[in-house]
Design a protein around this motif. Structure first.
Motif, short mmCIF file in Angstrom:
data_model
loop_
_atom_site.label_atom_id
_atom_site.label_comp_id
_atom_site.label_asym_id
_atom_site.label_seq_id
_atom_site.Cartn_x
_atom_site.Cartn_y
_atom_site.Cartn_z
N ILE A 1 -11.19 1.73 -7.86
CA ILE A 1 -11.54 2.51 -9.16
C ILE A 1 -12.62 1.49 -9.75
N GLU A 2 -12.26 0.23 -10.07
CA GLU A 2 -13.33 -0.36 -10.76
C GLU A 2 -14.66 -0.65 -10.03
N LYS A 3 -14.76 -0.59 -8.64
CA LYS A 3 -15.94 -0.52 -7.89
C LYS A 3 -16.73 0.95 -7.95
N GLY A 4 -16.12 2.01 -8.46
CA GLY A 4 -16.55 3.24 -8.32
C GLY A 4 -16.41 3.92 -7.30
N LEU A 5 -15.67 3.23 -6.32
CA LEU A 5 -15.46 3.92 -5.08
C LEU A 5 -14.11 4.92 -4.87
N MET A 6 -13.65 5.12 -6.18
CA MET A 6 -12.43 6.12 -6.18
C MET A 6 -12.72 6.82 -7.74
N PHE A 7 -12.45 8.03 -7.85
CA PHE A 7 -12.60 8.65 -9.15
C PHE A 7 -13.99 8.53 -9.92
N GLY A 8 -15.11 7.92 -9.10
CA GLY A 8 -16.27 7.81 -9.47
C GLY A 8 -17.12 9.16 -9.67
N GLY A 9 -17.71 9.21 -10.58
CA GLY A 9 -18.58 10.43 -10.89
C GLY A 9 -17.80 11.68 -11.88
N LEU A 10 -16.68 11.09 -12.04
CA LEU A 10 -15.75 12.06 -13.06
C LEU A 10 -16.65 12.64 -14.50
N VAL A 11 -16.20 13.51 -15.03
CA VAL A 11 -16.76 13.94 -16.24
C VAL A 11 -15.72 13.75 -17.39
N LEU A 12 -16.28 12.87 -18.26
CA LEU A 12 -15.28 12.41 -19.58
C LEU A 12 -15.27 13.49 -20.60
N VAL A 13 -13.85 13.69 -20.62
CA VAL A 13 -13.31 14.71 -21.94
C VAL A 13 -12.97 14.03 -23.13
N ASP A 14 -13.60 13.93 -23.76
CA ASP A 14 -13.02 13.03 -25.28
C ASP A 14 -13.57 13.92 -26.60
N SER A 15 -14.25 14.87 -26.43
CA SER A 15 -14.64 15.49 -27.77
C SER A 15 -13.16 16.50 -28.14
N PRO A 16 -12.73 16.21 -29.27
CA PRO A 16 -11.64 17.12 -29.64
C PRO A 16 -11.75 18.62 -29.38
#
Length: 463
Positions: free
Chosen positions: A5-20
């Motif tokens: 995960i830290e190296k972007g080899l897993m869950f990389g490229g996901l879309v962040l949802v942080d807007s209420p």
């Protein structure tokens, strides 16, 4: 898995949802689809809207795909088309969802400006109580709407507008006009913001599924077959003529040959060809040395070459076969005979540029598990499963190599391994491959174009 995960080899490229606003829309869609709720104030989502954080919160990584057949999805933005698809149970799901988003991008952009779009990839089969039921899957249809039913409302409004335009007394129908005004309050101006989504159905002739231990089904080719990861007899009778398992190497080689699905990586002598083979050899050395704790995050290619000399005589036949090909490509040594029963055989192949290229490369990766780079690129589900079984030192080495050599140049690596992307030019005549015996048994001389004289499948066809 934290290192990946830290190296972007897993869950990389996901879309962040942080807007209420987007978080609230997601919660509403999640409740609408599954009846479940999340209390997280922010999270990441994949192409389908699946969030690993919410999966962890709910204790269910398949909360959008509970039976494993009809994947549900939540779209908050059309940018999700660039994200990966996690926990895929079918190899075709990502392509289907991406095509749906791209074909309806303008409409989805308008819809997601006001609400989340929720939907489902509906297979012609809702569940499989036996492996034979997999063969009833023939197509998948994408069904989608907003949580407020905007698309269905727009279809109804369109019908009312047609009535208003065509019926002679519609101008005096207060009930009709009132309903149109009410529905327009939900849909907005249809002339400026189209909300009709294309009904899309995709044929499902060729696919891989994780069900029943992993099954490849290829039915659109001239000679169809099913290839299973486990024992083929354990699946019972299947409605297809040829059923193979991964131990039937000659059968799989023949299947790839007669359907013209694979080609040799080696297309002639040269440094580029030798470099690809040497990289595969290095990964095999890492497997042997890693089992004895002699690889780490700091291990370099040079270290691996030294380890190859240290373990000379103990390296598997896969390494020996590739080494013989490197000797031919670089030094003009005798051409090695590598047939389908040789452990190195499938390491020397890649998919031809056909509609099934990704599926074939996925199969080849499963047949070549020591090539961890191809495994990561082509069959992530299997890669992650095997990764969990490795020692911490090998995990560190693999993560570092992939981050350093693949993630920094994905396009270049894929081009070297799988060939250039298909162009719009007319396809060239097929090139004979190097693996069979020459027409006249003789030692290739320097400068000979052995690829033109030797075919990869002659021995299989004779057999």
């Amino acid at each position: 898995m934290r290192r990946l995960i830290e190296k972007g080899l897993m869950f990389g490229g996901l879309v962040l949802v942080d807007s209420p606003v987007l978080v609230e829309r997601y919660k509403r869609a999640l409740k609408h689809l599954t009846g479940k709720e999340t209390a997280l104030p922010d999270f990441h989502i994949d192409m389908s809207g699946f969030s690993p954080e919410i999966g962890d919160e709910l204790g269910d990584e398949h909360y959008l795909n509970p039976p494993g057949f009809n994947r549900q999805f939540i779209l908050l933005t059309t940018d999700q088309k660039k994200a990966p698809l996690l926990n895929a149970r079918f190899s075709t799901s990502r392509g289907v969802l991406r095509q749906f988003i791209e074909a309806n991008e303008a409409e989805l952009f308008a819809l997601t400006a006001r609400d989340a779009v929720a939907g489902e990839l509906v297979n012609s089969v809702y569940a499989a109580d036996s492996p034979a039921r997999l063969f009833d899957i023939r197509q998948v249809t994408v069904e989608a709407d907003t949580t407020q039913g905007t698309v269905a409302t727009a279809e109804r409004l369109t019908g009312l507008i047609d009535r208003f335009k065509t019926e002679p007394d519609a101008w005096w129908d207060d009930t009709l006009i009132g309903e149109m005004i009410q529905l327009a309050g939900v849909t907005g101006d249809l002339s400026r913001n189209p909300v009709r989504l294309r009904s899309m159905t995709f044929e499902q002739d060729d696919f891989w599924t994780s069900h029943f231990g992993g099954v490849y089904i290829l039915r659109s080719v001239p000679h169809p077959a099913a290839i299973v990861a486990g024992g083929k007899h354990a699946l019972g009778p299947l409605p297809i003529a040829d059923v193979l398992d991964l131990t039937d190497r000659t059968g799989i080689a023949r299947f790839l040959s007669v359907n013209e699905l694979a080609e040799p990586i080696v297309t002639g002598r040269g440094a580029e060809v030798a470099a690809v083979l040497r990289q595969k050899m290095d990964f095999i050395v890492a497997e042997v040395a890693g089992s004895e704790g002699h690889v780490s995050e700091a291990t370099t290619r040079r270290d691996l070459r030294a380890l190859a000399r240290r373990y000379a005589g103990r390296l598997p036949q896969e390494w020996e076969g590739l080494a013989q090909l490197v000797a031919w490509a670089e030094d003009g040594a005798r051409w090695p005979r590598i047939t389908s029963d040789h452990p190195a055989y499938f390491y020397t192949l890649r998919a031809k540029r056909t509609p099934d290229a990704d599926l074939v490369n996925m199969l080849l990766a499963e047949l070549c598990p020591l090539d961890i780079r191809q495994l990561f690129i082509c069959h992530k589900e299997l890669f992650y499963r095997l990764y969990r079984t490795w020692s911490e030192a090998k995990q560190a080495f693999v993560a570092e190599v992939l981050a350093r050599e693949y993630m920094v140049d994905k396009a270049g690596t894929r081009d070297a391994l799988f060939g250039p992307e298909e162009t719009m030019d007319e396809p060239a005549a097929p090139v004979a491959g190097p693996w069979g015996a020459p027409a006249k048994p003789s030692r290739p001389q320097r400068g000979d174009d052995i690829i033109d004289r030797v075919g990869p499948w002659d021995s299989l066809r004779r057999r």
